[in-house]
Scaffold this active site. Structure first.
Site, PDB file in Angstrom:
ATOM      1  N   ARG A 181       0.856  -1.184   0.000  1.00 15.17           N
ATOM      2  CA  ARG A 181       0.000   0.000   0.000  1.00 15.17           C
ATOM      3  C   ARG A 181       0.889   1.230   0.000  1.00 15.17           C
ATOM      4  O   ARG A 181       2.105   1.126   0.187  1.00 15.17           O
ATOM      5  CB  ARG A 181      -1.021   0.003   1.145  1.00 15.17           C
ATOM      6  CG  ARG A 181      -0.617  -0.581   2.441  1.00 15.17           C
ATOM      7  CD  ARG A 181       0.548   0.063   3.101  1.00 15.17           C
ATOM      8  NE  ARG A 181       0.330   1.501   3.245  1.00 15.17           N
ATOM      9  CZ  ARG A 181       1.286   2.385   3.417  1.00 15.17           C
ATOM     10  NH1 ARG A 181       2.564   2.029   3.466  1.00 15.17           N
ATOM     11  NH2 ARG A 181       1.013   3.663   3.541  1.00 15.17           N
ATOM     12  N   GLY A 182       0.258   2.403  -0.191  1.00 13.69           N
ATOM     13  CA  GLY A 182       1.039   3.635  -0.336  1.00 13.69           C
ATOM     14  C   GLY A 182       1.174   3.941  -1.824  1.00 13.69           C
ATOM     15  O   GLY A 182       1.462   3.036  -2.629  1.00 13.69           O
ATOM     16  N   ALA A 183       0.983   5.214  -2.179  1.00  8.55           N
ATOM     17  CA  ALA A 183       0.833   5.573  -3.594  1.00  8.55           C
ATOM     18  C   ALA A 183       1.982   5.097  -4.487  1.00  8.55           C
ATOM     19  O   ALA A 183       1.760   4.460  -5.519  1.00  8.55           O
ATOM     20  CB  ALA A 183       0.680   7.091  -3.704  1.00  8.55           C
ATOM     21  N   ARG A 186      -7.594  -0.267  -6.710  1.00  5.17           N
ATOM     22  CA  ARG A 186      -7.745   0.843  -5.756  1.00  5.17           C
ATOM     23  C   ARG A 186      -7.916   2.135  -6.551  1.00  5.17           C
ATOM     24  O   ARG A 186      -7.124   2.408  -7.459  1.00  5.17           O
ATOM     25  CB  ARG A 186      -6.518   0.929  -4.819  1.00  5.17           C
ATOM     26  CG  ARG A 186      -6.405  -0.319  -3.933  1.00  5.17           C
ATOM     27  CD  ARG A 186      -5.568  -0.096  -2.704  1.00  5.17           C
ATOM     28  NE  ARG A 186      -6.173   0.839  -1.783  1.00  5.17           N
ATOM     29  CZ  ARG A 186      -5.519   1.380  -0.749  1.00  5.17           C
ATOM     30  NH1 ARG A 186      -4.249   1.088  -0.543  1.00  5.17           N
ATOM     31  NH2 ARG A 186      -6.137   2.202   0.062  1.00  5.17           N
ATOM     32  N   GLN A 236      -1.605   2.667   9.800  1.00  2.26           N
ATOM     33  CA  GLN A 236      -0.329   2.738   9.065  1.00  2.26           C
ATOM     34  C   GLN A 236       0.729   3.524   9.835  1.00  2.26           C
ATOM     35  O   GLN A 236       1.924   3.255   9.715  1.00  2.26           O
ATOM     36  CB  GLN A 236      -0.536   3.382   7.690  1.00  2.26           C
ATOM     37  CG  GLN A 236      -1.316   2.538   6.702  1.00  2.26           C
ATOM     38  CD  GLN A 236      -2.799   2.864   6.717  1.00  2.26           C
ATOM     39  OE1 GLN A 236      -3.359   3.245   7.740  1.00  2.26           O
ATOM     40  NE2 GLN A 236      -3.445   2.712   5.581  1.00  2.26           N
ATOM     41  N   ASP A 282      -1.896  10.926  -2.127  1.00  4.09           N
ATOM     42  CA  ASP A 282      -2.272   9.856  -3.051  1.00  4.09           C
ATOM     43  C   ASP A 282      -2.650  10.417  -4.421  1.00  4.09           C
ATOM     44  O   ASP A 282      -2.534   9.718  -5.423  1.00  4.09           O
ATOM     45  CB  ASP A 282      -3.423   9.049  -2.449  1.00  4.09           C
ATOM     46  CG  ASP A 282      -2.963   8.383  -1.160  1.00  4.09           C
ATOM     47  OD1 ASP A 282      -2.405   7.287  -1.228  1.00  4.09           O
ATOM     48  OD2 ASP A 282      -3.098   9.021  -0.094  1.00  4.09           O
ATOM     49  N   ASN A 296      -5.293  12.729   0.541  1.00  3.56           N
ATOM     50  CA  ASN A 296      -4.386  11.916   1.374  1.00  3.56           C
ATOM     51  C   ASN A 296      -5.236  11.133   2.368  1.00  3.56           C
ATOM     52  O   ASN A 296      -6.467  11.268   2.416  1.00  3.56           O
ATOM     53  CB  ASN A 296      -3.356  12.806   2.084  1.00  3.56           C
ATOM     54  CG  ASN A 296      -2.224  11.979   2.684  1.00  3.56           C
ATOM     55  OD1 ASN A 296      -1.645  11.127   2.002  1.00  3.56           O
ATOM     56  ND2 ASN A 296      -1.907  12.186   3.947  1.00  3.56           N
ATOM     57  N   LYS A 297      -4.584  10.338   3.184  1.00  6.64           N
ATOM     58  CA  LYS A 297      -5.271   9.454   4.133  1.00  6.64           C
ATOM     59  C   LYS A 297      -6.301  10.206   4.966  1.00  6.64           C
ATOM     60  O   LYS A 297      -6.058  11.344   5.385  1.00  6.64           O
ATOM     61  CB  LYS A 297      -4.215   8.796   5.024  1.00  6.64           C
ATOM     62  CG  LYS A 297      -4.723   7.811   6.039  1.00  6.64           C
ATOM     63  CD  LYS A 297      -5.581   6.715   5.441  1.00  6.64           C
ATOM     64  CE  LYS A 297      -4.878   5.895   4.377  1.00  6.64           C
ATOM     65  NZ  LYS A 297      -5.811   5.008   3.623  1.00  6.64           N
TER      66      LYS A 297
HETATM   67  O1  MRU Z   1      -4.468   3.261   2.090  1.00  2.14           O
HETATM   68  P1  MRU Z   1      -3.003   3.416   1.910  1.00  2.14           P
HETATM   69  O2  MRU Z   1      -2.174   2.920   3.043  1.00  2.14           O
HETATM   70  O3  MRU Z   1      -2.529   2.906   0.564  1.00  2.14           O
HETATM   71  O4  MRU Z   1      -2.878   4.978   1.902  1.00  2.14           O
HETATM   72  C1  MRU Z   1      -1.939   5.654   1.239  1.00  2.14           C
HETATM   73  C2  MRU Z   1      -1.047   6.286   2.183  1.00  2.14           C
HETATM   74  O5  MRU Z   1      -0.141   5.647   2.617  1.00  2.14           O
HETATM   75  C3  MRU Z   1      -1.253   7.650   2.615  1.00  2.14           C
HETATM   76  O6  MRU Z   1      -2.394   8.267   2.245  1.00  2.14           O
HETATM   77  C4  MRU Z   1       0.013   8.421   2.404  1.00  2.14           C
HETATM   78  O7  MRU Z   1      -0.002   9.496   3.256  1.00  2.14           O
HETATM   79  C5  MRU Z   1       0.195   8.893   1.004  1.00  2.14           C
HETATM   80  S1  MRU Z   1       0.760   7.661  -0.056  1.00  2.14           S
HETATM   81  C6  MRU Z   1       2.413   7.842   0.080  1.00  2.14           C
END
Ligand code: MRU
Length: 355
Positions: free
Chosen positions: A51-53, A91, A197, A238, A248-249
């Site tokens: 996970r993570g962009a 996603r 996370q 993201d 973002n999250k």
């Molecule tokens: O749902 P996730 O864990 O894939 O979410 C993405 C993230 O990790 C965050 O939103 C993050 O701050 C930006 S992506 C590097």
């Protein structure tokens, strides 16, 4: 970055196999999973094994390479188009996923009917996407560290460290660089409900680097901002819209509002592959809604060493689970990209956007 002293990347391709760190097991267990084809790799993106962009983007690039390597001769382009559709459906929010799929598709298309070259191109371009992600994040670290003074107390939300990319990370890269420069940063780590996370991944990354930090409940961030215990906030993204709005999250928007109310600088760090010029404003960014069970249940290691899942709500009680929110551009002090720190505005975005 290093795990117990050994350099590691989040995801990579070996032959036709994608290998990645199994992120839901951290910080309790460090394990690599092997995925034999693009179907398995797509499932790993959907269920957040990765996970993570940036990491999602690199993984999607490698999955497209798997699809090209394993596609049948008779239906080569059809198989690859189907793989792209399957991966796009995993996603919806992280722009890097769509960027990587499109980039590999373009590279394959450029080889016309030469299957051997098309397969090679898919692999080469997927590896370039991953290498570019790591290089961008390292540059973000250098630019962002300029805004971190000696002894700075930084707040971050979610995990935008190296696990969210291929290496280095976005929001945490400036912290890693500042630490190596001897500036002795301290990090307030938002827990980041519901998936945790921050508590699970960001705190683990900081521990591996020996950076002082404390995990706090998401609801404690406002308190530390108001009482002058946070000097700056750095979060990842993201997807970034053409006007500088940032997805973002979930929970990022509230932190930005409280940071502004208390005059604390609020930075977003992201490679330019996260920019979506097709989204005029944040309102056009699709917000993923995940299973309400992620809110109803939590999981972790019990004291006897077994992984345990427990329900914290009434059985079947109603719950909602938006995974992201949008922070308007006017709340953002600057966006730290690999090309420098830009204004969160149409002009700032246009000055660095790819295509
Ligand atoms: O749902 P996730 O864990 O894939 O979410 C993405 C993230 O990790 C965050 O939103 C993050 O701050 C930006 S992506 C590097």
């Amino acid at each position: 970055m290093k795990v117990d002293g050994t350099p590691h990347r989040t995801v990579w391709l070996e032959g036709t196999t994608v290998r990645m760190i199994n992120q839901p097991l951290l910080p309790h267990r460090f394990e690599i999973v092997a995925l034999a084809d693009h179907h398995a790799t797509a499932r790993a993106i959907q269920n957040m094994t990765v996970r993570g962009a940036g990491a999602i983007g690199a993984t999607a690039g490698f999955a497209m390479a798997q699809a090209a390597l394993l596609a049948s001769e008779a239906s080569f382009h059809k198989d690859i188009a189907q793989a792209a559709a399957e991966l796009r459906a995993t996603r919806p929010t992280a722009q890097n996923l769509f960027y990587a799929i499109r980039t590999v598709l373009d590279a394959v298309a450029a080889e016309g009917s030469d299957r051997i070259r098309a397969r090679q191109a898919a692999v080469e371009v997927a590896r370039q996407i991953a290498d570019d992600d790591a290089a961008c994040c390292e540059a973000i670290g250098t630019h962002g560290a300029e805004r971190i003074g000696a002894g700075a107390r930084i707040n971050t939300h979610c995990n935008a460290g190296w696990l969210a990319f291929v290496d280095w990370g976005s929001a945490l890269a400036p912290v890693f660089v500042a630490h190596r420069q001897g500036k002795a940063p301290f990090v307030w780590v938002d827990e980041t409900r519901p998936r945790g996370q921050g508590a699970r991944l960001t705190a683990w990354e900081l521990s591996q680097e020996g950076i002082p930090h404390a995990v706090i409940c998401d609801s404690a961030t406002g308190h530390y901002l108001r009482t002058g215990q946070i000097d700056l906030v750095i979060v990842g993204s993201d997807r970034i819209a053409a006007n500088g709005d940032v997805a973002n999250k979930i929970g990022t928007y509230s932190s930005a509002v409280v940071a502004r109310a208390n005059g604390v600088p609020f930075y977003v760090a992201a490679p330019t592959t996260t920019i979506d010029v097709g989204a005029a404003t944040g309102g056009a960014i699709p917000i993923e809604e995940r299973s309400p069970d992620e809110v109803r249940y939590t999981w972790g290691l019990s004291d006897d060493g077994t992984f345990t899942r427990v329900r914290t709500t009434l059985a079947g009680g109603p719950a909602r689970n938006p995974a992201f929110d949008v922070t308007p551009a006017e709340l953002i002090t600057g966006i730290i990209t690999e090309r420098g720190i830009i204004e969160a505005s149409p002009a700032g975005i246009a000055s660095v956007a790819r295509r």
